[in-house]
Design an enzyme around this catalytic site. Structure first.
Site, PDB file in Angstrom:
ATOM      1  N   ASN A  13       4.194   0.881   7.373  1.00 50.52           N
ATOM      2  CA  ASN A  13       5.121   0.905   6.238  1.00 50.52           C
ATOM      3  C   ASN A  13       4.897   2.232   5.518  1.00 50.52           C
ATOM      4  O   ASN A  13       3.905   2.386   4.817  1.00 50.52           O
ATOM      5  CB  ASN A  13       4.837  -0.294   5.324  1.00 50.52           C
ATOM      6  N   TRP A  14       5.830   3.156   5.746  1.00 49.34           N
ATOM      7  CA  TRP A  14       5.647   4.501   5.180  1.00 49.34           C
ATOM      8  C   TRP A  14       5.950   4.550   3.688  1.00 49.34           C
ATOM      9  O   TRP A  14       5.763   5.580   3.054  1.00 49.34           O
ATOM     10  CB  TRP A  14       6.528   5.509   5.941  1.00 49.34           C
ATOM     11  N   LYS A  15       6.499   3.471   3.146  1.00 48.41           N
ATOM     12  CA  LYS A  15       6.865   3.401   1.721  1.00 48.41           C
ATOM     13  C   LYS A  15       7.707   4.622   1.348  1.00 48.41           C
ATOM     14  O   LYS A  15       8.500   5.080   2.163  1.00 48.41           O
ATOM     15  CB  LYS A  15       5.593   3.230   0.869  1.00 48.41           C
ATOM     16  N   HIS A  97       8.321  -7.467   0.438  1.00 46.94           N
ATOM     17  CA  HIS A  97       7.056  -6.781   0.182  1.00 46.94           C
ATOM     18  C   HIS A  97       6.670  -6.977  -1.296  1.00 46.94           C
ATOM     19  O   HIS A  97       7.533  -7.023  -2.165  1.00 46.94           O
ATOM     20  CB  HIS A  97       7.189  -5.288   0.503  1.00 46.94           C
ATOM     21  N   GLU A  99       5.595  -4.991  -3.397  1.00 48.67           N
ATOM     22  CA  GLU A  99       6.091  -3.938  -4.288  1.00 48.67           C
ATOM     23  C   GLU A  99       7.548  -4.191  -4.662  1.00 48.67           C
ATOM     24  O   GLU A  99       7.984  -3.842  -5.761  1.00 48.67           O
ATOM     25  CB  GLU A  99       5.893  -2.560  -3.620  1.00 48.67           C
ATOM     26  N   GLU A 169      -0.283 -10.132   2.838  1.00 47.86           N
ATOM     27  CA  GLU A 169      -0.747  -8.922   2.164  1.00 47.86           C
ATOM     28  C   GLU A 169      -1.214  -9.286   0.755  1.00 47.86           C
ATOM     29  O   GLU A 169      -0.380  -9.389  -0.168  1.00 47.86           O
ATOM     30  CB  GLU A 169       0.388  -7.894   2.068  1.00 47.86           C
ATOM     31  N   GLY A 175      -3.289  -0.638  -1.178  1.00 53.82           N
ATOM     32  CA  GLY A 175      -3.471   0.698  -1.740  1.00 53.82           C
ATOM     33  C   GLY A 175      -4.713   0.852  -2.599  1.00 53.82           C
ATOM     34  O   GLY A 175      -4.845   1.816  -3.352  1.00 53.82           O
ATOM     35  N   SER A 215      -4.935  -2.092   2.775  1.00 52.46           N
ATOM     36  CA  SER A 215      -6.045  -1.152   3.001  1.00 52.46           C
ATOM     37  C   SER A 215      -6.630  -1.233   4.414  1.00 52.46           C
ATOM     38  O   SER A 215      -7.843  -1.067   4.593  1.00 52.46           O
ATOM     39  CB  SER A 215      -7.138  -1.338   1.939  1.00 52.46           C
TER      40      SER A 215
HETATM   41  P1  13P Z   1      -2.047   0.076   2.268  1.00 50.25           P
HETATM   42  O1  13P Z   1      -2.389   0.010   3.730  1.00 50.25           O
HETATM   43  O2  13P Z   1      -1.784   1.463   1.784  1.00 50.25           O
HETATM   44  O3  13P Z   1      -3.016  -0.684   1.419  1.00 50.25           O
HETATM   45  O4  13P Z   1      -0.625  -0.671   2.107  1.00 50.25           O
HETATM   46  C1  13P Z   1      -0.461  -1.924   2.659  1.00 50.25           C
HETATM   47  C2  13P Z   1       0.962  -2.302   2.566  1.00 50.25           C
HETATM   48  O5  13P Z   1       1.478  -2.555   1.503  1.00 50.25           O
HETATM   49  C3  13P Z   1       1.747  -2.332   3.814  1.00 50.25           C
HETATM   50  O6  13P Z   1       2.986  -2.925   3.623  1.00 50.25           O
END
Ligand code: 13P
Length: 254
Positions: A13-15, A97, A99, A169, A175, A215
């Site tokens: 997931n490159w966000k 997600h 977020e 998650e 993060g 993470s």
């Molecule tokens: P990180 O791997 O940066 O913690 O992010 C996880 C995530 O939200 C994947 O969708």
């Protein structure tokens, strides 16, 4: 360990990172780094880069997904993209997600609508669930995960849910560099799978891949992915480095 009948899946997931050009470069670097056999690899760039990244991986085993979509097909929804727009370009879409839930007010009902629209369009949805730290501290993680799975699958039957993928998650691990312990990940994924069994049926619970995210790094992936029922990883930060992402994917080889 992922049973042989569930093929491991590692998704990046490159966000909100990469431009169309740098995304293509990253995708090419991932292909050059050598996606391992036996693992499904999915890249989820920002919407503006999905088409270019998808073109860049044509002829490889790598698949492409989006990070979000609207539940309706078309209309006056500024800034949104629909499942039918994605369907010709991407094969996968991340839904719900944390977020999106936390920063953009996505409710369980919206997640359910998106999931149904994604399935109807022939996309493979990766539906995310997971608790905040305060919910975990209060002992509410199991109930929350169960409720999120049930709500996401409302009105979906086992057959329609065919390609469904889920991701556990925990919000406190995203993060933060604070990964869930392998035991915590396996336990929560067990709760999610049990909820899948209730919401759909035993066959769906058995075939549906449930990933861990939060993470994940080359240093911790092997131990996490060795746990019973952990069928792969949804990777954020470490998916932006080709070598790290491929190292994580190699850890998923059965
Ligand atoms: P990180 O791997 O940066 O913690 O992010 C996880 C995530 O939200 C994947 O969708």
């Amino acid at each position: 360990m992922t049973p042989a009948r569930r093929r491991p899946l590692v998704a990046g997931n490159w966000k909100m990172h990469t431009t169309p050009q740098s995304g293509v470069e990253l995708a090419r670097a991932i292909v050059r780094a050598g996606p391992p056999d036996g693992v499904d690899l999915v890249l989820c760039p920002p919407a503006i880069a999905v088409t270019d990244v998808a073109r860049a991986v044509v002829g490889t085993t790598v698949r492409v997904g989006a990070q979000n979509m609207h539940w309706l097909d078309a209309g006056a929804f500024t800034g949104e993209i629909s499942a039918s727009m994605l369907a010709g370009v991407a094969e996968v879409v991340i839904v719900g997600h944390s977020e999106r839930r936390g920063d953009f007010g996505e409710t369980d009902e919206m997640v359910n609508r998106k999931l149904r629209a994604a399935l109807a369009a022939g996309l493979t949805p990766i539906v995310c669930v997971g608790e905040t730290e305060s919910v975990r501290d209060a002992g509410g993680a199991r109930a929350l995960i169960t409720a999120q799975v049930q709500a996401a699958l409302e009105g979906v039957d086992s057959e329609a849910a065919g390609p469904l993928v889920m991701a556990y998650e925990p919000v406190w691990a995203i993060g933060t560099g604070r990964t869930a312990s392998p035991e915590q990940a396996a336990e929560a994924i067990g709760w999610a799978r049990e909820a899948l069994g209730h919401a759909l049926d035993a066959a769906a619970a058995e075939r549906t891949r449930v990933l861990y995210g939060g993470s994940v790094s080359p240093a911790n992936a092997r131990e996490l992915l060795a746990q019973d029922g952990v069928d792969g990883a949804l990777v954020g930060g470490a998916s932006l480095k080709a070598d790290d992402f491929i190292a994580i994917a190699r850890s998923a080889v059965p």
